[in-house]
Design an enzyme around this catalytic site. Structure first.
Site, mmCIF file in Angstrom:
data_model
loop_
_atom_site.group_PDB
_atom_site.id
_atom_site.type_symbol
_atom_site.label_atom_id
_atom_site.label_comp_id
_atom_site.label_asym_id
_atom_site.label_seq_id
_atom_site.Cartn_x
_atom_site.Cartn_y
_atom_site.Cartn_z
ATOM 1 N N HIS A 158 1.057 1.007 -13.263
ATOM 2 C CA HIS A 158 1.844 -0.162 -13.678
ATOM 3 C C HIS A 158 3.320 0.256 -13.721
ATOM 4 O O HIS A 158 3.636 1.335 -14.246
ATOM 5 C CB HIS A 158 1.371 -0.644 -15.054
ATOM 6 C CG HIS A 158 2.083 -1.864 -15.508
ATOM 7 N ND1 HIS A 158 1.802 -3.121 -15.001
ATOM 8 C CD2 HIS A 158 3.097 -2.038 -16.400
ATOM 9 C CE1 HIS A 158 2.601 -4.009 -15.575
ATOM 10 N NE2 HIS A 158 3.395 -3.377 -16.421
ATOM 11 N N SER A 217 3.542 4.010 -15.346
ATOM 12 C CA SER A 217 2.436 4.570 -16.128
ATOM 13 C C SER A 217 1.144 4.485 -15.333
ATOM 14 O O SER A 217 0.858 3.448 -14.732
ATOM 15 C CB SER A 217 2.233 3.763 -17.426
ATOM 16 O OG SER A 217 3.438 3.604 -18.133
ATOM 17 N N ARG A 252 -5.248 -8.650 -9.116
ATOM 18 C CA ARG A 252 -6.297 -9.520 -9.664
ATOM 19 C C ARG A 252 -6.742 -8.949 -11.002
ATOM 20 O O ARG A 252 -6.841 -7.717 -11.142
ATOM 21 C CB ARG A 252 -7.541 -9.525 -8.759
ATOM 22 C CG ARG A 252 -7.355 -10.160 -7.430
ATOM 23 C CD ARG A 252 -7.526 -11.650 -7.449
ATOM 24 N NE ARG A 252 -8.789 -12.106 -7.994
ATOM 25 C CZ ARG A 252 -8.972 -13.370 -8.391
ATOM 26 N NH1 ARG A 252 -8.001 -14.245 -8.336
ATOM 27 N NH2 ARG A 252 -10.146 -13.750 -8.860
ATOM 28 N N GLY A 269 0.776 -1.241 0.000
ATOM 29 C CA GLY A 269 0.000 0.000 0.000
ATOM 30 C C GLY A 269 0.803 1.283 0.000
ATOM 31 O O GLY A 269 0.312 2.306 0.463
ATOM 32 N N GLU A 290 6.437 6.500 -8.906
ATOM 33 C CA GLU A 290 5.010 6.137 -8.813
ATOM 34 C C GLU A 290 4.307 7.025 -7.794
ATOM 35 O O GLU A 290 3.169 7.452 -7.989
ATOM 36 C CB GLU A 290 4.846 4.669 -8.398
ATOM 37 C CG GLU A 290 5.302 3.669 -9.451
ATOM 38 C CD GLU A 290 4.991 2.229 -9.051
ATOM 39 O OE1 GLU A 290 3.914 1.975 -8.496
ATOM 40 O OE2 GLU A 290 5.850 1.343 -9.300
ATOM 41 N N ASN A 340 -5.262 2.504 -13.180
ATOM 42 C CA ASN A 340 -4.273 1.583 -12.604
ATOM 43 C C ASN A 340 -2.898 2.215 -12.709
ATOM 44 O O ASN A 340 -2.653 3.033 -13.591
ATOM 45 C CB ASN A 340 -4.298 0.265 -13.391
ATOM 46 C CG ASN A 340 -3.291 -0.743 -12.883
ATOM 47 O OD1 ASN A 340 -3.138 -0.935 -11.672
ATOM 48 N ND2 ASN A 340 -2.572 -1.396 -13.789
ATOM 49 N N ASP A 371 -3.397 -4.194 -18.985
ATOM 50 C CA ASP A 371 -2.378 -3.139 -19.076
ATOM 51 C C ASP A 371 -2.344 -2.441 -20.434
ATOM 52 O O ASP A 371 -1.297 -1.934 -20.855
ATOM 53 C CB ASP A 371 -0.975 -3.709 -18.755
ATOM 54 C CG ASP A 371 -0.880 -4.235 -17.331
ATOM 55 O OD1 ASP A 371 -1.597 -3.726 -16.450
ATOM 56 O OD2 ASP A 371 -0.079 -5.175 -17.103
HETATM 57 C C1 GAR Z 1 3.667 -0.994 -7.465
HETATM 58 O O1 GAR Z 1 4.983 -0.995 -7.953
HETATM 59 C C2 GAR Z 1 2.683 -1.045 -8.612
HETATM 60 O O2 GAR Z 1 3.099 -0.309 -9.729
HETATM 61 C C3 GAR Z 1 2.651 -2.516 -8.913
HETATM 62 O O3 GAR Z 1 2.658 -3.137 -7.656
HETATM 63 C C4 GAR Z 1 3.353 -2.303 -6.727
HETATM 64 C C5 GAR Z 1 2.442 -2.083 -5.541
HETATM 65 O O4 GAR Z 1 3.138 -1.456 -4.505
HETATM 66 N N1 GAR Z 1 1.507 -2.871 -9.673
HETATM 67 C C6 GAR Z 1 1.498 -3.802 -10.612
HETATM 68 O O5 GAR Z 1 2.473 -4.471 -10.896
HETATM 69 C C7 GAR Z 1 0.164 -3.993 -11.316
HETATM 70 N N2 GAR Z 1 0.327 -4.823 -12.458
HETATM 71 P P1 GAR Z 1 2.357 -0.783 -3.297
HETATM 72 O O6 GAR Z 1 1.426 -1.840 -2.712
HETATM 73 O O7 GAR Z 1 3.426 -0.396 -2.331
HETATM 74 O O8 GAR Z 1 1.606 0.406 -3.842
#
Ligand code: GAR
Length: 196
Positions: free
Chosen positions: A105, A132, A87, A12, A170, A103, A141
């Site tokens: 990614h 992104s 998911r 999170g 991010e 989302n 995606d």
């Molecule tokens: C992040 O790096 C996000 O971009 C990635 O999971 C991580 C979640 O981190 N998402 C994906 O790969 C989606 N396909 P977080 O729980 O610390 O935000």
């Protein structure tokens, strides 16, 4: 002021970044996790944001998605943010939230969709990677990009060091993109992200 809901599966940190940037454009009204004990649940609960755990095990994708849809509607969500939500959502769910579902990614989409992103970027000896924020469409995606940020890939990078560098951007990218969406600065029109 838009009501945003955030769907998570893990630690999170993007949720935290979205929470920190709440203000006049959006507020977070609900956090939903398919994983019990996901770190992000505690972060949200500690800030007084309602949380819901909806386990996916032993359910069809449609049943799970209908349960998520119900709590989102009950919370009055206008926008749904996937933040490390691991998911795949059904076409029906995605269509129902079209233009309101985004989302983040950890790649420069359309490059490196899917999983094991940082491993594959390093294997391919890319000089640049990034993150992104995109509208979610039924194809994984593949939705129109709202915002991107790039970082260098160093020859000495491991998937972990690269992931950390990408994660840092991010955390500034996602709140900016959500603010843009919440204030009408971007919208999904005929499959394209239209700005202004
Ligand atoms: C992040 O790096 C996000 O971009 C990635 O999971 C991580 C979640 O981190 N998402 C994906 O790969 C989606 N396909 P977080 O729980 O610390 O935000």
């Amino acid at each position: 002021m838009k009501n945003a809901a955030v769907l998570i599966s893990g630690r999170g940190s993007n949720l935290s970044a979205l929470m920190a940037a709440q203000g006049s454009a959006y507020r977070i009204v609900l956090v939903v996790s398919n994983v019990e004990g996901a770190g992000g649940l505690e972060i949200a609960a500690a800030a007084g944001i309602p949380v819901k755990v909806i386990p996916h095990q032993g359910k069809s994708r449609e049943t799970f998605d209908a349960e998520v849809d119900a709590v989102l509607r009950e919370a009055g969500a206008d926008i749904v943010c996937l933040a490390g939500f691991m998911r795949i959502l059904s076409d029906g769910f995605v269509r129902a939230w079209e233009g309101k579902l985004v989302n983040i990614h950890p790649s420069l989409l359309p490059a490196y969709k899917g999983i094991r992103v940082h491993e594959r970027v390093i294997e391919a000896k890319e000089a640049l990677s990034g993150a992104s924020v995109h509208f979610v469409v039924p194809e994984l995606d593949a939705g129109p990009v709202i915002a991107q940020g790039s970082v260098p890939v160093h020859p000495s990078d491991t998937p972990q060091t690269l992931a950390a560098r990408v994660l840092e951007i991010e955390h500034s990218l996602y709140p900016q993109a959500l603010q843009l969406l919440a204030t009408g600065g971007v919208r999904l029109e005929k499959g394209l992200a239209v700005f202004g």
